[in-house]
Design an enzyme around this catalytic site. Structure first.
Site, PDB file in Angstrom:
ATOM      1  N   CYS A  97      97.516  34.049  94.044  1.00  0.00           N
ATOM      2  CA  CYS A  97      97.552  35.300  94.372  1.00  0.00           C
ATOM      3  C   CYS A  97      97.819  36.296  92.668  1.00  0.00           C
ATOM      4  CB  CYS A  97      98.290  36.077  95.158  1.00  0.00           C
ATOM      5  SG  CYS A  97      99.837  35.643  95.475  1.00  0.00           S
ATOM      6  N   CYS A 114     123.079  23.351  77.648  1.00  0.00           N
ATOM      7  CA  CYS A 114     123.254  22.297  76.623  1.00  0.00           C
ATOM      8  C   CYS A 114     122.519  23.161  75.544  1.00  0.00           C
ATOM      9  CB  CYS A 114     123.704  21.459  76.047  1.00  0.00           C
ATOM     10  SG  CYS A 114     124.917  20.981  78.418  1.00  0.00           S
TER      11      CYS A 114
END
Length: 357
Positions: free
Chosen positions: A317, A37
């Site tokens: 990574c 919201c």
């Protein structure tokens, strides 16, 4: 940026007061309802522990929250592109429907144009967004061991159809996911999308984005390596990891204490250990990573090991880039790689300021 918001305490106070100063600049996701919201929403205010705050509409959607029907937080973004407005409204009406490009075309929209628009606005396609919504619905019921409830919650009339869809998405049929299994899979919502964590009571075995195409194969491989089925549900490890990821994305702490089990060859584990040694905010090329493990001629093998990593973020990574400084392939998507690098630069800058005082 994810870290430009004030503290959660300030934002929660603004939510309680319906402070218009933050309207359009901050949003609240309510974990108990799955809705996000505006802070000025007239709806009943949630408990503090059920609130997650976002600086962008896209971040709330990627974390699996659906827009509130009372304060319409998507209105400005949707207004910028009529096709987005049409599809978000359609998804809100049918959140568990198995959407395809044919459905997009039937709404009078061009699938290719829609794909580009959603990628530009949200970093994911409409079909990927719809799949994440379905995944969240199915997991909620499966965590309680109720396959038939999960089937209905995910919008499938046929048990066979649900099994097929779930197997395609996660690599195993729903009744293979038991609550008493040693390894258990659980979704974790993050500002850049839903992640699937697989852990036992002592360590984490897998952490991947739910929309990664390689996820089903990784789960199947993990189940084979551990000689047992994977269940559904939280463990103490997953609960602790959820809090660590929350702190990480909120810019509070980039350290992870979650124990890891790295399933791979000795060389692959060596590469992953080297990845964990790269400080947050820094990057390395594949060749530099190869040199760091005294294997300067093994750049391609290092790249393959990097791509085989199945514990995202904690084995970073995403910190490996091309030798020319450009972003290279990332299983979670280059847009996520960019966001992770930007977030971690914040940590590096903060440490630099702290040491230079």
């Amino acid at each position: 940026m994810l870290f430009d918001l004030p503290s959660d305490t300030v934002l929660y106070e603004a939510l309680i007061k319906r402070d218009p100063c933050f309207d359009g600049h901050a949003f609240v996701g309510v974990t108990s309802t799955g809705v996000f919201c505006r802070l000025t929403c007239p709806a009943r205010k949630p408990k503090r522990e059920n609130c997650r705050f976002f600086g962008q509409v896209a971040s709330a959607i990627e974390a699996g929250f659906r827009p509130c029907k009372r304060c319409h937080p998507l209105a400005p973004a949707a207004a910028a592109d009529p096709s987005i407005q049409i599809l978000l409204a359609a998804l809100d009406k049918k959140p568990t429907y198995r959407w395809g490009e044919t459905d997009v075309a039937n709404l009078g929209l061009d699938p290719s144009t829609v794909r580009r628009s959603f990628k530009r606005q949200f970093g994911m396609t409409f079909l990927e967004m719809a799949r994440q919504r379905r995944l969240a619905h199915g997991f909620s019921a499966l965590s309680e061991g109720k396959v038939i409830d999960a089937q209905l919650e995910a919008g499938f009339d046929s048990p066979a159809a649900f099994r097929t869809a779930f197997a395609k998405l996660l690599g195993a049929a729903p009744d293979q996911f038991r609550t008493d299994a040693m390894l258990r899979a659980s979704p974790i919502e993050t500002p850049i999308g839903t992640m699937i964590a697989v852990s036992d009571d002592t360590a984490l075995h897998l952490l991947e984005f739910a929309d990664r195409k390689a996820l089903p194969a990784e789960l199947k491989r993990l189940s084979k390596m551990t000689k047992g089925s994977i269940g559904v549900g939280d463990t103490s490890v997953t609960k602790a990891l959820s809090q660590e990821l929350c702190d990480y994305f909120e810019g509070k702490d980039d350290t992870f204490k979650t124990p890891l089990v790295m399933h791979g060859t000795p060389f692959t584990r060596q590469v992953w250990t080297a990845l964990r040694a790269i400080p947050a905010g820094q990057t390395r090329s594949y060749s530099a990573l190869a040199q760091s493990i005294d294997a300067p001629t093994a750049t391609r093998a290092v790249a393959r090991a990097n791509g085989a990593n199945q514990i995202a973020i904690l084995i970073p990574c995403h910190r490996v880039i091309g030798a020319d400084g450009t972003l290279t392939g990332y299983g979670g998507g280059l847009w996520r790689k960019q966001r992770l690098i930007e977030l971690e630069q914040h940590y590096a800058q903060r440490r630099h300021h702290a040491t230079s005082r």
